[in-house]
Design a protein around this motif. Sequence first.
Motif, mmCIF file in Angstrom:
data_model
loop_
_atom_site.group_PDB
_atom_site.id
_atom_site.type_symbol
_atom_site.label_atom_id
_atom_site.label_comp_id
_atom_site.label_asym_id
_atom_site.label_seq_id
_atom_site.Cartn_x
_atom_site.Cartn_y
_atom_site.Cartn_z
ATOM 1 N N TYR A 111 0.693 -1.216 0.105
ATOM 2 C CA TYR A 111 0.082 0.111 -0.027
ATOM 3 C C TYR A 111 0.930 1.129 0.038
ATOM 4 O O TYR A 111 0.169 2.349 0.193
ATOM 5 N N ASP A 112 2.126 1.072 -0.256
ATOM 6 C CA ASP A 112 2.913 2.476 -0.304
ATOM 7 C C ASP A 112 2.407 3.460 -1.310
ATOM 8 O O ASP A 112 2.701 4.646 -1.262
ATOM 9 N N PRO A 115 -3.657 4.489 -2.417
ATOM 10 C CA PRO A 115 -4.564 5.251 -1.644
ATOM 11 C C PRO A 115 -5.771 4.675 -1.157
ATOM 12 O O PRO A 115 -6.424 3.997 -1.984
ATOM 13 N N PRO A 117 -8.805 3.662 2.221
ATOM 14 C CA PRO A 117 -8.769 3.424 3.534
ATOM 15 C C PRO A 117 -8.120 2.586 4.269
ATOM 16 O O PRO A 117 -7.411 2.529 5.461
ATOM 17 N N ARG A 119 -4.837 1.692 3.416
ATOM 18 C CA ARG A 119 -3.608 2.552 3.394
ATOM 19 C C ARG A 119 -3.792 3.407 4.794
ATOM 20 O O ARG A 119 -2.730 3.286 5.555
ATOM 21 N N GLU A 120 -4.586 4.162 5.074
ATOM 22 C CA GLU A 120 -4.885 5.198 5.955
ATOM 23 C C GLU A 120 -4.760 4.510 7.258
ATOM 24 O O GLU A 120 -4.213 4.943 8.228
ATOM 25 N N GLU A 121 -5.444 3.447 7.512
ATOM 26 C CA GLU A 121 -5.542 2.683 8.653
ATOM 27 C C GLU A 121 -4.174 1.960 8.927
ATOM 28 O O GLU A 121 -3.683 1.953 10.141
ATOM 29 N N VAL A 123 -1.193 2.966 8.051
ATOM 30 C CA VAL A 123 -0.128 4.114 8.283
ATOM 31 C C VAL A 123 -0.532 4.548 9.776
ATOM 32 O O VAL A 123 0.404 4.783 10.761
ATOM 33 N N SER A 124 -1.679 4.556 10.029
ATOM 34 C CA SER A 124 -1.965 5.102 11.386
ATOM 35 C C SER A 124 -1.485 4.063 12.527
ATOM 36 O O SER A 124 -0.968 4.737 13.569
ATOM 37 N N ARG A 127 2.328 4.265 12.669
ATOM 38 C CA ARG A 127 2.663 5.637 13.378
ATOM 39 C C ARG A 127 2.233 5.505 14.769
ATOM 40 O O ARG A 127 3.167 6.259 15.651
#
Length: 208
Positions: A111-112, A115, A117, A119-121, A123-124, A127
Motif C-alpha cells: 500500500y505504499d 491510496p 482507507p 492504507r490510511e488505517e 499508516v495510522s 505511526r
Amino acid sequence: MRKGELTRAAILDVALDLSSRDGLEGLTIGLLADRMNMSKSGVFAHFGSREDLQMEVLKLYHHRFEQEVFFPSMKEPRGILRLKSMYARWIKRVSVEIASGCIYISGAVEYDDRPGPIREELVSMVRAWQGALLRCVQQSIETGDLKPDTDPQQLVYEMYGLILGLHHDARFLRIPGSVERARLGFNRLIDNYHNPRPGAAPAAQKTS
C-alpha cells in the motif's frame, strides 16, 4: 460468545493467517470461504465487503501486536528497561512471523502507493507504534538512561531499520543468525546512546 460471534472470530483468525502469508490484497472472499468450508454469502453475512474484512484483519493484527509487545512492556519502569522490553518483545514477534509474514511490513509494500482507507488505517497503526517507541526514548532521556543530546527520532529510525533488516534477511534471504544480529545491533545502539552516569546499569545488557 454467541454462535455468530464465534464464527466471525474464526473467520478473522483464518483471514489473518491468509493475509500474513499472501498479503491483504491476496485475501479474497472466495479463498476464505473455501478455507472455512462456507459459502461466499455466509462469509459476506459477517462482513459487508472485502474492504471491511481487510480492515477487521488489520485491527485484529494490531490488537494482538499490542497485547504481545506494547502492554507487557508498559509494566516495566520508565526508561531504558521499558525500551529494551519493547524491542525484545518486538524481536520475538518478528522471529515468529518469519515463517508467515508481518502485516505491517508486507502491508507497507502493498500500500505504499495505493491510496484508500486500508492504507490510511495501516499508516495510522504503524505511526502509533513508532510514536510509542519515540515516547519511550524521550522518557529514557528524561530518566538519564540515555545521553541528553540523543535524537529520539534518529534512534527510533535505527531501531526500525534493524527490524526491517531482520525481516528481509531472515524471511527473504533465509540467512541463519539474523535474529541474533538484530539483537546485537540494538545493543550497539544502546551502547552508543547510553548515558555513562554514576550508578547506571551496564549498557551492554542483552535483550532476550
